[in-house]
Scaffold this motif. Sequence first.
Motif, PDB file in Angstrom:
ATOM      1  N   ARG A 149      60.529  15.108  45.288  1.00  0.00           N
ATOM      2  CA  ARG A 149      61.339  16.316  45.456  1.00  0.00           C
ATOM      3  C   ARG A 149      60.691  17.674  44.699  1.00  0.00           C
ATOM      4  N   PHE A 150      60.148  17.475  43.298  1.00  0.00           N
ATOM      5  CA  PHE A 150      59.613  18.542  42.822  1.00  0.00           C
ATOM      6  C   PHE A 150      58.575  19.405  43.632  1.00  0.00           C
ATOM      7  N   GLU A 166      60.692  21.215  46.206  1.00  0.00           N
ATOM      8  CA  GLU A 166      61.528  22.358  45.705  1.00  0.00           C
ATOM      9  C   GLU A 166      60.451  23.318  45.510  1.00  0.00           C
ATOM     10  N   GLY A 217      61.934  10.977  43.368  1.00  0.00           N
ATOM     11  CA  GLY A 217      61.805  11.866  42.384  1.00  0.00           C
ATOM     12  C   GLY A 217      60.412  11.658  41.644  1.00  0.00           C
ATOM     13  N   GLU A 239      59.167  14.221  35.904  1.00  0.00           N
ATOM     14  CA  GLU A 239      60.404  14.871  35.764  1.00  0.00           C
ATOM     15  C   GLU A 239      61.618  14.134  35.106  1.00  0.00           C
ATOM     16  N   ASP A 240      61.854  13.060  35.393  1.00  0.00           N
ATOM     17  CA  ASP A 240      62.780  12.114  34.570  1.00  0.00           C
ATOM     18  C   ASP A 240      62.866  12.435  33.164  1.00  0.00           C
ATOM     19  N   CYS A 260      57.863  18.757  37.279  1.00  0.00           N
ATOM     20  CA  CYS A 260      59.138  18.693  36.344  1.00  0.00           C
ATOM     21  C   CYS A 260      60.299  19.472  37.358  1.00  0.00           C
ATOM     22  N   SER A 261      61.602  19.256  36.972  1.00  0.00           N
ATOM     23  CA  SER A 261      62.549  20.134  37.614  1.00  0.00           C
ATOM     24  C   SER A 261      62.429  21.537  37.829  1.00  0.00           C
ATOM     25  N   THR A 262      63.197  22.131  38.892  1.00  0.00           N
ATOM     26  CA  THR A 262      63.296  23.529  39.037  1.00  0.00           C
ATOM     27  C   THR A 262      63.837  24.125  37.574  1.00  0.00           C
ATOM     28  N   GLU A 263      64.725  23.501  37.219  1.00  0.00           N
ATOM     29  CA  GLU A 263      65.469  23.843  35.928  1.00  0.00           C
ATOM     30  C   GLU A 263      64.341  24.036  34.734  1.00  0.00           C
TER      31      GLU A 263
END
Length: 333
Positions: free
Chosen positions: A69-70, A73, A92, A96-97, A122-125
């Motif tokens: 997903r990252f 994204e 995932g 990232e988690d 890592c996440s978008t955030e």
Amino acid sequence: MNAPNANLRGLDLRAEIDRLRKERNAVILAHYYQEPQIQDLADFVGDSLDLSRKAAATNAEVIAFCGVRFMAETAKILSPDKIVVLPDMAAGCSLEDSCPPDQFKAFREAHPDHIALTYINCSTEVKALSDIIVTSSSAENILAQIPADQKIIFGPDKNLGGYLKRKTGRDMLLWPGVCIVHEAFSETELLKLRAQHPGAPVLAHPECPPHILDHADQVGSTKAILDYALASESEVIIVATEPHIIHQMEKAAPHKTFIGAPGADGNCNCNMCPYMALNTMEKLYLALRDLAPRVEIDEELRVAAKRSLDRMLEMAGGTVGKGDVGRPIFSGS
Ligand code: 13P
Ligand code: SF4
């Protein structure tokens, strides 16, 4: 969310995917950890940096991203006008988690004189909270461009961060995340394998822990490992990363023997990425047919995350990310 169903039985998935990719004006991007059938039909197979560059530069209307997903994204952040589909939204990543945005934000606030150099896993955030994104193939080059007196937080992969610290002598504050796949290699089993194949080079991804990297003849991104394996004169090569990359090695050098480094049970099944494995031919077909599941990102968040990604693309060279990279982050720059 679409789910594979019995109605797909008897369908020539490869032919249907080819038909849909034309109809939809879609590009299929795949990571080296995807199953061989997906790698073979993809328009482009690459490591995280090259996939980001492709996503930023494509003229296709749809990006079907076969990865985690990252990565999808990242494609959406860089190409917001495209439809980006990921065959399974549950794909995932343990790195990232391991880095929740609220905790990362607090960590940054506790170290206001540090910049955040952050691994793309890592996440978008977290990207939005970072100054510069790196991939395993661009990290060293980007780190070398940061003034020596600049303090740095590196997250979320403590193994990649530790490797960079040892390689460059640069001190960095490390976030304690790991990749469950690369953590699973066994040093004892690796040494046994090396004893069985004296002279076989060990190629390792920097997400491996130090007790594995200590035995590596070459450490690098998936692409760097692939290039080394193909250029090596050795007939037998030991590969300490997710074993689906061996598909590309065997295709390009069928006369060589590539052996996946083992996990604690002596075989390498525990080193398959469970997230990457969620994407299948069936789900890719459905994603192209239904244009779902789609990656959607809040615009304010996207713009914030794009700054750190654009810096990566600019500092890594090659395709330059479009747009304003924001305030200078180093004093004097
Ligand atoms: P690369 O950028 O080396 O392809 O790494 C991606 C990844 O997730 C490795 O686990
Ligand atoms: Fe994430 Fe590890 Fe899978 Fe790469 S191999 S996507 S770092 S869980």
